[in-house]
Design an enzyme around this catalytic site. Sequence first.
Site, PDB file in Angstrom:
ATOM      1  N   CYS A 111      43.357 136.570  39.925  1.00 50.40           N
ATOM      2  CA  CYS A 111      43.381 135.327  40.702  1.00 50.40           C
ATOM      3  C   CYS A 111      42.058 134.583  40.537  1.00 50.40           C
ATOM      4  CB  CYS A 111      43.647 135.642  42.169  1.00 50.40           C
ATOM      5  SG  CYS A 111      43.545 134.194  43.237  1.00 50.40           S
ATOM      6  N   CYS A 126      40.576 133.007  43.680  1.00 51.13           N
ATOM      7  CA  CYS A 126      39.938 133.989  44.577  1.00 51.13           C
ATOM      8  C   CYS A 126      38.576 134.432  44.037  1.00 51.13           C
ATOM      9  CB  CYS A 126      40.814 135.245  44.712  1.00 51.13           C
ATOM     10  SG  CYS A 126      42.568 134.937  44.900  1.00 51.13           S
ATOM     11  N   ASP A 127      38.496 134.706  42.746  1.00 53.54           N
ATOM     12  CA  ASP A 127      37.332 135.433  42.225  1.00 53.54           C
ATOM     13  C   ASP A 127      36.434 134.642  41.271  1.00 53.54           C
ATOM     14  OD1 ASP A 127      38.223 137.648  43.634  1.00 53.54           O
ATOM     15  OD2 ASP A 127      39.495 138.330  41.993  1.00 53.54           O
TER      16      ASP A 127
END
Length: 328
Positions: free
Chosen positions: A154, A157-158
């Site tokens: 993701c 997200c990261d």
Amino acid sequence: MLYQADGSGEIDHSFPSDNKLNNHFDVIIIGSGPAGYTASIYTSRAKLKTLIITGSLPGGQLMTTSEVENYPGFPNGIFGPELMINMKQQSERFGTVMITDEVKKVNFNVRPFEIYTESLMYTAESVLISTGATPRKLGIEPEQAFAGRGISYCATCDGPFFKDQQIVVVGGGDTALEEASFLTKFGKSVKIIHRRDYLRASKILQERAFENPKIEFVWNSSVVDIKGDKKISSIIVKDNKNGEEKKINVGGLFVAIGHEPNTSIFKGQIDMDDKGYVIVNNYTQTNVEGVFASGDVHDHRYRQAITAAGFGCMAALDIEKWLAEKKS
Ligand code: NAP
């Protein structure tokens, strides 16, 4: 407060006595990611007798992530597992019953609905499907070992964790190209490795990626090995045409080769699209009256913890309304 599948375990004494050991619920929620937990906070708080069957990994995908920086309300970020444990505790506070077990079978042709685990059958006036989706894996041996240590599924997200590093994205669909463009904000360079020599992604995303000077394509290639010590440091990439292998140094490897919705147990029971995602009408309703869906199990577009939580809230409000109308 945990019922075991064999019927043993701690019983929630805050429940009215006639409900003790009773396997009938107003709402059964299948799945315990942000969608399921959020829905249960709302339904339990609305005094609906609610059971969550969590699946084998309570908390879902976020239990395997590290820091979550974009969930509102946590200015310094929060670790994925901590966020999910908080949601679980918040739900338990309002009386949600939780069992850590897997649903094996459902019967939506009868009323009340029947939900089967390996050893018990539960019945419900309404059901929420929030079983999520699982990112497709590369399927090579070191992948599991480097999860959270340089491999991510993701970018939203990261991505920010990979500032000024060399980033590789695997895949040739919309997600891969969108994530690669997003990752150019952080990475020193972004390479897209794709197994063929043409892309599945939409033309507009292709054009954007081709025009982006920070993106480079590695065609007809597959990642066959991952190297590193504590963190990933390089990958071995094989040319699918001539079999040659080369090493690419990498700080972050983003796998964007699609998701599989966790819907196999619902086949034949509710309508799904050709990829297995639950089809919802009118926000969260499935084609079976009284069965609702929320989160990544129907939403393949946004796939964020906060959107899943939002869908869970919507489903809970729809369930409350539906049950109230049914009673009147
Ligand atoms: P996808 O469209 O299924 O694409 C998956 C990509 O990964 C394909 O290029 C596929 O290669 C490759 N792939 C699959 N298995 C692989 C493996 N084992 N090893 C290496 N490569 C593999 O998935 P997605 O990109 O996540 O998109 C999912 C859906 O969401 C699509 O309908 C998409 O249009 C939509 N979406 C839309 C947007 C947008 O509109 N902005 C953004 C993201 C997603 P092949 O091409 O060779 O099969």
